[in-house]
Design an enzyme around this catalytic site. Structure first.
Site, PDB file in Angstrom:
ATOM      1  CG  HIS A 374      -2.292   0.549   0.897  1.00 29.52           C
ATOM      2  ND1 HIS A 374      -2.499   1.653   0.106  1.00 29.52           N
ATOM      3  CD2 HIS A 374      -3.540   0.134   1.271  1.00 29.52           C
ATOM      4  CE1 HIS A 374      -3.788   1.908   0.013  1.00 29.52           C
ATOM      5  NE2 HIS A 374      -4.443   0.998   0.697  1.00 29.52           N
ATOM      6  CG  ASP A 378      -3.768   4.728  -5.093  1.00 30.59           C
ATOM      7  OD1 ASP A 378      -4.195   3.929  -5.959  1.00 30.59           O
ATOM      8  OD2 ASP A 378      -3.488   5.913  -5.350  1.00 30.59           O
TER       9      ASP A 378
END
Length: 401
Positions: A374, A378
């Site tokens: 992450h 995204d």
């Protein structure tokens, strides 16, 4: 390589070996490797099979003559015996230290100074015996402790009476399994991956009815194609197409810099008896379906046989993990650093589903999941990846277009 595990001695203790003969197998972090002796002579083994040894530590001596071999065992030890020919190890060590008189050991509780052969010291250390308590006598001057002195001392000791076992409904048998070689490396890499990246897993359910039908047509044309195309081959082909469209996922990240790659180097998670291996199909995006199928089959077979070559398990840009052969629907695969994405595919199950015209019909459904870093990928990017992958799997004729 920091340490290795001795898998098997191919020749017994005391055997006369030849230069270039395979005498032992050992495991490093990825493979089992045969060791060929660089000397000929009589083999004296120091470390048994199953032992994990750091690089540079001798695991055996090779004596040039029978007399030198017997000297190593502590029998017929001359005071000035010639040094053994060589030590089998990752770094050279002076052989004379084993055959020449050992340096005096510290006195034990003010008692006599101890002189002993190398083998006698090793046996005493493993048995937890203080050499100062062992009567000498086998050496030529009656003052040096040999291996058979330690053996005689151990035999003379009377074991303490065993305590009566506590009543138990059922005895528990505990087996100690050393965590070495490939499995030790896998465990370390998995922990490192989870601790050093922000891993997140997303998933969606995909209708693969048409994909399975396409695969069946390929099976029927197996003789023409020259290979049997699998469902996993089609999934890998689809992943390659998606990665070309989303270079952020086809990337590696070292914590400071993101490296996006122009080609897809597809890592394949392959389960073996020794643990998980991850060979890489280089430039997978440039291969046809049959070429991709042949490469995956070849790498998978050699991974299970521990015959992968150097460089075939590195430099991947994204991984595919397919557990569809097991009763597993969902999973959260762990990233293979420095890659930032790993695709997973569960088993196929048949359930009622609605067609685009609203008709209810039996459909083959599969869960697809993606674990991503992450820090790099995204939620928006992950959503677009799933959107494209779902479309390809539900319109499989586009996978090979």
């Amino acid at each position: 390589m920091v340490e290795g595990t001795i898998s098997e001695w191919k020749v017994p203790e005391g055997a006369l070996i030849q230069k270039g003969q395979v005498i032992m197998e050992y495991e490093n972090e990825k493979n089992t490797i045969e060791y060929e002796s660089v000397h000929g002579g009589y083999l004296h083994i120091l470390e048994p099979a199953g032992e994990t040894v750091e690089v540079g530590r001798p695991i055996a001596w090779v004596a040039e003559t029978k007399e030198e071999y017997e000297a190593l065992l502590g029998t017929a030890v001359p005071e000035a015996a010639p040094a053994p020919a060589a030590a089998v190890s990752a770094a050279s060590a002076p052989a004379a230290a084993e055959s020449a008189p050992a340096s005096p050991a510290p006195a034990s509780r003010g008692q006599r100074r101890v002189r002993a052969t190398g083998l006698a010291r090793k046996m005493a250390r493993e048995a937890g015996v203080d050499l100062a308590e062992v009567p000498p006598g086998s050496g030529p001057d009656g003052r040096r402790i040999a291996a058979k002195d330690v053996t005689a001392y151990l035999a003379s000791r009377k074991p303490a009476p065993a305590a009566a076992p506590a009543p138990a409904a059922e005895a528990d048998e505990v087996t100690a399994i050393p965590w070495t070689g490939v499995r030790k490396t896998i465990a370390r890499n998995m922990m490192t991956s989870l601790q050093q990246s922000a891993q997140c897993t997303a998933m969606c359910e995909v209708d693969v009815t048409d994909l399975l039908a396409l695969r069946q047509r390929y099976v029927e044309g197996e003789e023409y194609l020259g290979c049997r195309v699998t469902v996993n081959d089609l999934l890998c082909m689809a992943v390659c197409k998606v990665l070309k469209k989303h270079p952020t996922v086809n990337a590696t990240f070292d914590g400071q810099t993101l490296y996006s790659h122009s080609h897809v180097h597809l890592s394949l998670a392959v389960a073996t008896e020794s643990g998980l291996m991850v060979p890489v199909i280089k430039n997978a995006d440039t291969l046809t379906l049959t070429e991709l199928s042949a490469a995956a089959r070849d790498l998978g077979r050699r991974a299970r046989e521990k015959r992968l070559q150097n460089g075939e398990q590195g430099c991947g840009t994204c991984t595919v993990s397919n557990v569809g052969m097991f009763p597993i629907d969902l999973s959260t695969p762990i990233l293979n650093p420095p890659e930032v994405g790993i695709f997973g595919f569960g088993r196929t199950t048949r359930r009622p589903g609605y067609l685009p015209d609203g008709t209810l019909a039996p459909r083959d459904m599969m869960w697809v999941y993606l674990t991503f870093d992450h820090r790099v990928v995204d939620g928006l990017e992950a959503g677009k990846v799933f959107q494209d992958l779902q479309y390809l799997l539900e319109h499989p004729q586009l996978i090979t277009a």
